[in-house]
Write a protein that holds these residues in place. Structure first.
Motif, short mmCIF file in Angstrom:
data_model
loop_
_atom_site.label_atom_id
_atom_site.label_comp_id
_atom_site.label_asym_id
_atom_site.label_seq_id
_atom_site.Cartn_x
_atom_site.Cartn_y
_atom_site.Cartn_z
N GLY A 119 0.75 -1.19 -0.14
CA GLY A 119 0.23 -0.09 -0.12
C GLY A 119 0.92 1.27 0.00
N MET A 120 1.91 1.13 0.77
CA MET A 120 2.86 2.25 0.82
C MET A 120 3.55 2.54 -0.66
SD MET A 120 4.77 2.69 4.54
CE MET A 120 5.11 1.01 4.86
N GLY A 121 3.68 1.54 -1.28
CA GLY A 121 4.36 1.47 -2.57
C GLY A 121 3.37 2.34 -3.64
N TRP A 122 1.94 1.76 -3.38
CA TRP A 122 1.07 2.37 -4.41
C TRP A 122 0.91 3.68 -3.92
CZ3 TRP A 122 -3.45 -1.90 -3.17
CH2 TRP A 122 -2.86 -3.17 -3.72
N GLY A 123 0.87 4.13 -2.61
CA GLY A 123 0.51 5.76 -2.21
C GLY A 123 1.68 6.44 -2.83
N ALA A 124 2.71 5.97 -2.60
CA ALA A 124 4.12 6.91 -3.20
C ALA A 124 4.03 7.24 -4.60
CB ALA A 124 5.49 6.23 -2.75
N THR A 125 3.59 6.17 -5.26
CA THR A 125 3.41 6.07 -6.96
C THR A 125 2.32 7.31 -7.13
OG1 THR A 125 4.21 4.03 -7.14
CG2 THR A 125 3.22 4.99 -9.12
N ALA A 126 0.99 6.99 -6.50
CA ALA A 126 0.01 8.13 -6.58
C ALA A 126 0.31 9.33 -6.40
CB ALA A 126 -1.25 7.68 -5.68
N GLN A 127 1.29 9.56 -5.33
CA GLN A 127 1.62 11.18 -4.97
C GLN A 127 2.43 11.59 -6.07
OE1 GLN A 127 5.06 12.21 -3.91
NE2 GLN A 127 4.36 14.20 -3.96
N LYS A 128 3.35 10.89 -6.87
CA LYS A 128 4.12 11.19 -7.79
C LYS A 128 3.23 11.72 -8.93
CE LYS A 128 8.54 10.44 -6.95
NZ LYS A 128 9.65 11.46 -6.92
N LEU A 129 2.17 11.23 -9.26
CA LEU A 129 1.00 11.62 -10.13
C LEU A 129 0.37 12.97 -9.70
CD1 LEU A 129 -0.65 8.36 -11.13
CD2 LEU A 129 1.22 9.59 -12.31
N LEU A 130 0.15 13.24 -8.30
CA LEU A 130 -0.32 14.26 -7.82
C LEU A 130 0.62 15.39 -7.80
CD1 LEU A 130 -1.97 12.91 -4.35
CD2 LEU A 130 -3.10 13.41 -6.61
N ALA A 131 1.89 15.22 -7.71
CA ALA A 131 2.88 16.04 -7.84
C ALA A 131 2.90 16.81 -9.17
CB ALA A 131 4.23 15.43 -7.91
N LEU A 132 2.37 16.05 -10.38
CA LEU A 132 2.15 16.90 -11.51
C LEU A 132 1.13 17.75 -11.52
CD1 LEU A 132 2.48 13.77 -13.99
CD2 LEU A 132 4.18 15.31 -13.47
N GLU A 133 0.17 17.92 -10.53
CA GLU A 133 -0.87 18.71 -10.33
C GLU A 133 -0.78 19.69 -9.24
OE1 GLU A 133 -3.78 18.56 -12.22
OE2 GLU A 133 -2.69 17.23 -13.30
N GLY A 134 0.62 19.66 -8.71
CA GLY A 134 0.99 20.59 -7.80
C GLY A 134 0.97 20.17 -6.44
N LEU A 135 0.51 18.94 -6.25
CA LEU A 135 0.64 18.48 -4.65
C LEU A 135 2.24 17.69 -4.77
CD1 LEU A 135 -2.99 17.27 -4.43
CD2 LEU A 135 -2.11 19.15 -3.47
N ASP A 136 3.10 18.24 -4.39
CA ASP A 136 4.41 17.67 -4.55
C ASP A 136 5.16 16.98 -3.37
OD1 ASP A 136 4.75 20.12 -3.50
OD2 ASP A 136 6.18 20.88 -5.16
N VAL A 137 4.55 17.13 -2.37
CA VAL A 137 5.05 16.68 -0.91
C VAL A 137 4.72 15.00 -0.50
CG1 VAL A 137 5.32 17.11 1.66
CG2 VAL A 137 5.14 19.03 -0.06
N LEU A 138 5.53 14.24 -0.46
CA LEU A 138 5.23 13.04 -0.05
C LEU A 138 5.46 12.78 1.52
CD1 LEU A 138 4.74 9.94 -0.63
CD2 LEU A 138 7.21 9.56 -0.93
N GLU A 139 4.28 12.35 2.22
CA GLU A 139 4.35 12.24 3.64
C GLU A 139 3.85 10.80 3.92
OE1 GLU A 139 1.96 14.44 6.98
OE2 GLU A 139 3.71 15.40 6.52
N ILE A 140 4.66 10.10 4.57
CA ILE A 140 4.09 8.62 5.18
C ILE A 140 3.53 9.05 6.47
CG2 ILE A 140 4.84 6.53 5.58
CD1 ILE A 140 5.23 7.29 2.65
N PRO A 141 2.23 8.60 6.75
CA PRO A 141 1.78 8.84 7.94
C PRO A 141 2.04 7.63 9.11
CG PRO A 141 0.06 7.77 6.53
CD PRO A 141 1.23 7.97 5.52
N TRP A 142 3.38 7.66 9.51
CA TRP A 142 4.04 6.60 10.13
C TRP A 142 2.93 6.31 11.63
CZ3 TRP A 142 6.87 3.53 7.92
CH2 TRP A 142 7.88 3.83 7.03
N PRO A 143 2.16 7.42 12.24
CA PRO A 143 1.51 6.77 13.15
C PRO A 143 0.57 5.99 12.71
CG PRO A 143 1.93 9.35 13.29
CD PRO A 143 2.65 8.52 12.08
N THR A 144 -0.15 6.20 11.79
CA THR A 144 -1.14 5.45 11.18
C THR A 144 -0.76 4.11 10.63
OG1 THR A 144 -2.36 7.23 10.45
CG2 THR A 144 -3.09 5.44 9.38
N ILE A 145 0.32 4.04 10.11
CA ILE A 145 0.78 2.80 9.70
C ILE A 145 1.37 1.79 10.74
CG2 ILE A 145 2.74 1.58 8.44
CD1 ILE A 145 0.75 3.15 6.50
N LEU A 146 1.74 2.33 11.93
CA LEU A 146 2.21 1.68 13.17
C LEU A 146 0.96 1.31 13.80
CD1 LEU A 146 5.43 4.01 14.18
CD2 LEU A 146 5.23 1.66 13.17
#
Length: 856
Positions: free
Chosen positions: A796-823
């Motif tokens: 899921g984190m791999g999918w999310g990181a890839t999706a964020q790369k696409l969002l970066a093309l729309e200006g949302l260029d910060v990748l943040e892993i929600p470690w509290p949620t993941i843990l």
């Protein structure tokens, strides 16, 4: 063996193992219930709105024809002169005609300044009381309003907000505020889905909602006896010249239904999508169940083969059991689905959207779809175990139970899994390299599906290595009991892989969406810090009404207030290309409040006389440069030429693609009564006076509870809350898949305990205590759950990181892993494993040692 005997054997086996089948049946039941519940709920919503629209539509309705807007952006609905009513009344076939006034751009508050509108998104509707309203409402208390100080409300709103006769209400409209006392309460004859409705007399409604008398928003026409709606529509249309829209009752109801239907379709298909995920998870549970049952009955199946049963008959026997399971689970699931729909309706009613169970709609297609899905999915899931059963040889009757692993099949499976996973990984990488989000999203979808299927297929191979690592970290501290739990989990990697994969799917989606949601918030927050220079952002429901805008401009401790209006236009480029676009008409201080980089020209110049800016993508597409003249046709205004003075960079999140003009330019070419309301406003505090300005701005608009003044901290929190609410809703729907996955862990352990009955008896005989036995089973469950969580969260984190790369093309260029949620999810998975093992461990601990040893 005869077909009749085989059928009896299948039915006997099914009921002999009914306890073992129960959890699989629950998985089918839950999935079918979710599908049927969704269909019943949305069909009931459709029925409710259909009845409402049919009841409120006259035989023929005449309304202004405006192709670009319904006038809501000005705060006043489109209207027509009263002279049109006189002409309609004289048309052939007209029994009666009356003018109606209706506006949804109002706020109604009580004496405590509390909003009387719905909190679930349903509109507040204000208008005049007409004879047509008697089709859908009855006056149950008091009388209809007769003067400017009288108002009538619907009974649902009165009940919800404890309103009674004589209470004063204040209505806030674009033309100003006015007060009236309740003189009547009207009740709906059909279900009201949650709208708040207030009525005034005609003159008051015209003056206060439209800003002038002698105007109507629509004309309701009733037909003479024997005159059809179609003929009446034709006659009425012939009596009027001008931009009018004519609709029969059926056409008006259908148009309203389409508006609501698009929203309902989104809900329906989203919920069905989550039901599909639950079905997918349930497939693993069913495969595991039948695989283990086939393994446990190896000797029995071998004897059947020895006495003459063919492979096809054995195969068919297992599939018949699956058919019985599918029918049983699906039938109960259909009933549970209706109950789920009723529960959803009760929840919606509690949230403010009133839905009556009298409108409960169960179309014949709903149970048919539920039964078909449940049965087909169950039988298909059991096909692989059934084929495996058919391959059992007669010689298996002479061996101990349990089929030897097919090494060749395992190698082929592993190879296929590696190819799928590798291909999926390549697709994800390709998505990250895409130049456009649209192209990348296709590769993302391929990558998600391929890696998911690849991980499912390769799960047994991964189980060996991952389980050993988990055991080294978690189980070694438990000594010999921990080592036995590890070996039990590794005993059948295919089973462990399938059980973990069921949990993996739901958690992968949770992790992916968490990464995407957190990255969106982090990107927007970063962009806010970088781009927004204003101290305060002011927003209102359906725009900011003039009185609120004026109050904000008069607030103390404020150095400037920026007005922002969104003006509809049709642009014609120098190359002759026409585009419908919204221009941002703002006061020049907007350039300070929202910093925009330019690729050409100066943004301040775009606020000059007869000047404008365009976005870089628009400029590139239409070959525009600074100095070119754009032909601009303002909606309800004049057509002029505006000079392009700046080209703004579209490498941004806020106002991407926006085109700016000075507000005075819009006022010069658009009539004052056609100018839109302020879509939002910005404010800057005087140096060192931010706290005082914040209080002053809030105080200035306190009279309108729909206007919200936010500093940058408030705005960031709003963004976070909005994304959080969306994610929580999605997590709630994904919970169904996770529940089914937990059932899979329970079922795997329960069947595993039965499979190892003799072994457990021997361990107990040589000194293993009941407590140690229960701990061993709990630890095995924890290992399987953590294994599934590791795969799911990593994927899921791999999918999310890839999706964020696409969002970066729309200006949302910060990748943040929600470690509290993941843990939290990871630790929660361990507790899920403990919970899933409670019943199997308890049953194992209660086994009679001698009976267990004697079991074959």
């Amino acid at each position: 063996m005869s077909a009749n005997t085989m059928m009896k054997t299948s039915v006997r086996n099914f009921f002999a193992h009914k306890g073992r089948m129960a959890l699989s049946a629950v998985a089918v039941l839950l999935s079918v219930a979710f599908v049927c519940g969704t269909l019943v709920f949305t069909d009931t919503m459709d029925t409710t709105f259909d009845k409402l629209f049919a009841a409120t539509s006259s035989d023929v309705t005449v309304s202004p024809k405006d192709t670009k807007s319904e006038g809501s952006d000005t705060g006043r609905p489109e209207s027509m002169p009263a002279s049109a009513l006189t002409r309609v009344e004289r048309a052939d076939g007209v029994k009666s005609a009356e003018g109606a006034v209706s506006s949804m751009n109002v706020t109604v508050v009580n004496a405590d300044n509390k909003n009387m509108g719905s909190e679930n998104g349903a509109p507040t509707i204000a208008g005049n009381w007409t004879h047509n309203d008697l089709r859908s409402m009855d006056i149950t208390s008091g009388h209809a309003p007769r003067g400017p100080t009288e108002v009538m409300v619907d009974s649902d709103t009165a009940k919800k907000h404890h309103l009674k006769m004589g209470d004063e209400l204040r209505t806030i409209a674009a033309t100003g505020d006015f007060r009236a006392r309740i003189v009547g309460i009207a009740s709906f004859k059909v279900t009201n889905p949650g709208a708040a409705v207030v009525y005034f007399d005609t003159a008051t409604a015209q003056r206060e909602l439209l800003g002038r008398t002698g105007q109507f928003t629509q004309i309701n026409v009733a037909a003479d006896a024997g005159v059809s709606d179609a003929v009446l529509k034709k006659n009425v249309a012939a009596s009027l010249d001008g931009p009018y829209k004519f609709q029969t009752q059926a056409e008006a109801a259908d148009a309203n239904r389409k508006d609501v239907g698009s929203f309902m379709d989104v809900i329906k298909y989203a919920m069905l999508g989550f039901a599909g995920i639950a079905f997918l998870v349930g497939i693993f549970l069913i495969i595991n169940t039948f695989s283990m049952l086939v393994a446990q009955r190896t000797r029995e199946i071998g004897l059947m083969r020895a006495v003459g049963s063919s492979r096809k008959q054995v195969n068919r026997s297992v599939l018949v059991e699956a058919l019985l399971l599918g029918v049983f689970g699906s039938v109960i699931g259909v009933g549970a689905g209706v109950g789920l729909a009723v529960g959803l309706m009760k929840m919606m009613s509690a949230a403010g959207m009133d839905l009556s169970t009298d409108d409960l709609t169960v179309r014949w297609t709903t149970p048919a779809i539920g039964l078909l899905l449940g049965i087909v999915v169950t039988v298909l899931a059991a096909y692989v175990p059934a084929r495996r059963a058919g391959k059992v040889s007669p010689m298996a009757a002479l061996r101990d139970a349990g089929t030897p692993a097919d090494v060749k099949a395992g190698l082929v499976r592993g190879l296929i899994g590696l190819v799928l996973t590798g291909g999926g990984g390549f697709a994800l990488y390709t998505a990250t390299q895409a130049a456009k989000a649209g192209e990348g999203s296709l590769w993302l979808g391929v990558g998600v599906v391929a890696t998911l299927v690849g991980f499912v297929v390769i799960g047994p191979l991964l189980a060996g290595g991952v389980v050993r690592v988990i055991s080294a970290v978690l189980l070694r501290m438990f000594g010999s009991v921990g080592r036995m739990a590890e070996r039990n989990a590794l005993r059948n990697p295919r089973r462990t892989g399938a059980t973990g994969a069921a949990l993996m799917i739901g958690l992968a989606l949770v992790a992916c969406l968490s990464v995407v949601g957190s990255s969106m918030v982090a990107s927007a927050t970063s962009e806010l810090d970088k781009s927004v220079g204003a101290d305060f952002i002011v927003e209102g429901q359906n725009g900011l009404k003039p009185q609120a805008a004026q109050a904000l401009k008069s607030a103390s401790y404020v150095s400037h207030v920026t007005e922002v209006k969104f003006v509809r236009t049709t642009l014609t480029t120098p190359g002759g290309v026409k585009e419908d676009e919204q221009l941002v008409a703002a006061t020049p201080t907007y350039a300070q409040d929202l910093r925009r980089e330019t690729t050409a020209g100066e943004l301040s110049a775009a606020y000059g006389k007869d000047a404008m800016s365009v976005g870089s993508e628009f400029a590139k597409k239409n070959h525009l440069k600074v100095g070119d003249t754009m032909k601009v046709a303002f909606d309800h205004g004049r057509t002029v030429g505006l000079r392009i003075a700046a080209i703004t960079s579209d490498d941004t999140t806020f106002d991407k693609g926006a085109m700016y003009i000075n507000l005075t330019t819009a006022k010069r070419y658009v009539p004052a009564d056609r100018l839109p309301l302020n879509g939002m406003m910005f404010a800057k505090a005087e140096p060192g006076k931010a706290g005082q300005a914040y209080k002053a701005l809030k105080s200035s608009v306190a009279a309108d509870p729909t206007v919200h003044v936010k500093n940058q901290t408030d705005y960031k929190q709003t963004l976070k809350d909005q994304v959080g609410q969306m994610l929580n809703m999605i997590y709630g729907l994904l919970a169904l898949a996770i529940v089914v996955a937990v059932l899979g862990v329970v079922n795997t352990l329960a069947l595993s305990v039965v499979e190892r009955t003799r072994e457990i008896g021997l361990m107990r005989a040589i000194g293993l205590s009941r407590r140690q036995l229960r701990r061993m089973i709990r630890l095995e469950s924890v290992v399987i759950a953590v294994f599934g969580a590791l795969l799911g969260l990593g994927l899921g984190m791999g999918w999310g990181a890839t999706a964020q790369k696409l969002l970066a093309l729309e200006g949302l260029d910060v990748l943040e892993i929600p470690w509290p949620t993941i843990l939290t999810v990871f630790v929660g998975s361990a507790f899920v494993g403990l919970f899933a093992a409670l019943i199997p461990a308890f049953r194992a601990g209660r086994m009679n040692v001698l009976n267990a040893i004697a079991t074959e």
